[in-house]
Design a protein around this motif. Structure first.
Motif, short mmCIF file in Angstrom:
data_model
loop_
_atom_site.label_atom_id
_atom_site.label_comp_id
_atom_site.label_asym_id
_atom_site.label_seq_id
_atom_site.Cartn_x
_atom_site.Cartn_y
_atom_site.Cartn_z
N ASN A 66 -4.72 -94.30 36.17
CA ASN A 66 -4.87 -92.93 36.70
C ASN A 66 -6.00 -92.85 37.73
OD1 ASN A 66 -2.77 -91.62 35.46
ND2 ASN A 66 -3.96 -91.00 33.69
N ARG A 113 -4.48 -82.56 28.73
CA ARG A 113 -3.18 -81.88 28.53
C ARG A 113 -2.80 -81.72 27.06
NH1 ARG A 113 -0.21 -86.25 32.18
NH2 ARG A 113 -2.17 -87.32 31.84
N TYR A 154 -3.87 -88.27 27.80
CA TYR A 154 -3.39 -86.87 27.75
C TYR A 154 -4.48 -85.91 27.27
CZ TYR A 154 1.04 -89.23 28.28
OH TYR A 154 2.04 -90.03 28.77
N ASP A 206 -11.19 -91.32 35.66
CA ASP A 206 -10.31 -90.68 34.67
C ASP A 206 -10.94 -90.93 33.31
OD1 ASP A 206 -7.98 -89.15 34.10
OD2 ASP A 206 -7.15 -90.92 33.14
N THR A 212 -0.41 -94.82 32.62
CA THR A 212 -0.45 -94.91 31.16
C THR A 212 -1.82 -95.37 30.65
OG1 THR A 212 0.42 -97.16 31.29
CG2 THR A 212 2.02 -95.40 30.94
N GLU A 259 -0.47 -86.22 40.94
CA GLU A 259 0.09 -86.34 39.60
C GLU A 259 -0.46 -87.59 38.92
OE1 GLU A 259 4.26 -86.48 37.22
OE2 GLU A 259 4.35 -86.52 39.42
N GLU A 260 -1.15 -87.37 37.78
CA GLU A 260 -1.74 -88.51 37.07
C GLU A 260 -0.71 -89.03 36.08
OE1 GLU A 260 -5.54 -87.42 35.34
OE2 GLU A 260 -5.97 -86.15 37.07
N ASN A 261 0.20 -89.88 36.57
CA ASN A 261 1.27 -90.32 35.67
C ASN A 261 1.10 -91.75 35.18
OD1 ASN A 261 1.76 -91.45 38.08
ND2 ASN A 261 3.75 -90.50 38.46
#
Ligand code: IMP
Length: 199
Positions: free
Chosen positions: A50, A88, A85, A70, A45, A41-43
């Motif tokens: 990441n 996503r 993001y 990343d 900021t 999980e790339e959580n």
């Protein structure tokens, strides 16, 4: 020869990393080659966070030096969105022509001087003894007024590079690799890795 795991399943990136590190005395091994399947999980900021999260997770499983990356697009007028993001943005499965048009629409009426944007790539290296570092590369451009070009992927067709008078998607792969955020971050990573490995 030292083994380094590259925490990615992206064939294009794996090839690029192997190519750029081919003159180093190291063997780059992909996750697939190392037999690792892990959904991380790339959580974080930031891009750096990441990249570190991915590299650390894989290093813990393999016990080997691990590198990870990343990347994404930062649009200044949108406060840096889509940023971390980028993949996503509007949903993972939304086609890029829709995402790209949405960004152009959000910049409707915005003057050229305020359309600045950049691709960012962070690379992280994590060592079993706890040492770690990150590098960053960028490719500066402006958000174009239309989707243009069919090379590359993702947001390439809306990032216009004034010095080339082309979008990133109108560059050949060779031209893009020479100036890309990923190429720059990788070159820096390679230089630091050489120093760290010799310590
Ligand atoms: P990741 O680093 O593989 O997670 O990719 C992040 C996302 O950033 C990609 O899915 C693209 O949307 C965007 N991105 C990163 N680098 C590029 C690039 O060179 N061209 C176009 N889009 C990019």
């Amino acid at each position: 020869m030292k083994k380094i795991i590259f925490a990615s399943n992206n064939e294009g990136k794996i090839k690029e990393v192997k190519q750029i590190c081919s003159d180093m005395n190291v063997e780059i091994i992909s996750m697939k080659e190392a037999g690792i399947e892990l959904d991380i999980e790339e959580n974080g900021t930031t891009f750096e966070e990441n990249a570190l999260i991915k590299a650390e997770a894989i290093m813990k499983v393999t016990g080997q030096i691990t590198i990870a990356d990343d990347s994404g697009l930062e649009v200044d007028y949108l406060g840096g969105e889509p940023g971390v993001y980028s993949a996503r943005y509007m949903g993972h499965d939304t086609p890029y022509d829709i995402k790209n048009q949405a960004i152009i629409d959000r910049l409707k009426g915005v003057e050229e001087k305020d359309r600045t944007a950049r691709f960012v790539c962070a690379m992280a290296a994590v060592f079993p003894d706890g040492r770690h570092f990150t590098t960053r590369g960028t490719m500066e451009g402006i958000i174009g007024y239309e989707i243009k070009g069919s090379n590359g992927f993702g947001y390439d067709p809306i990032v216009y590079l004034p010095q080339y008078q082309k979008t990133s998607a109108e560059l050949s792969p060779e031209e893009k690799n020479k100036i890309s955020h990923r190429g720059e971050a990788l070159e820096k990573l390679k230089n630091q890795l050489t120093e760290y490995i010799s310590l």
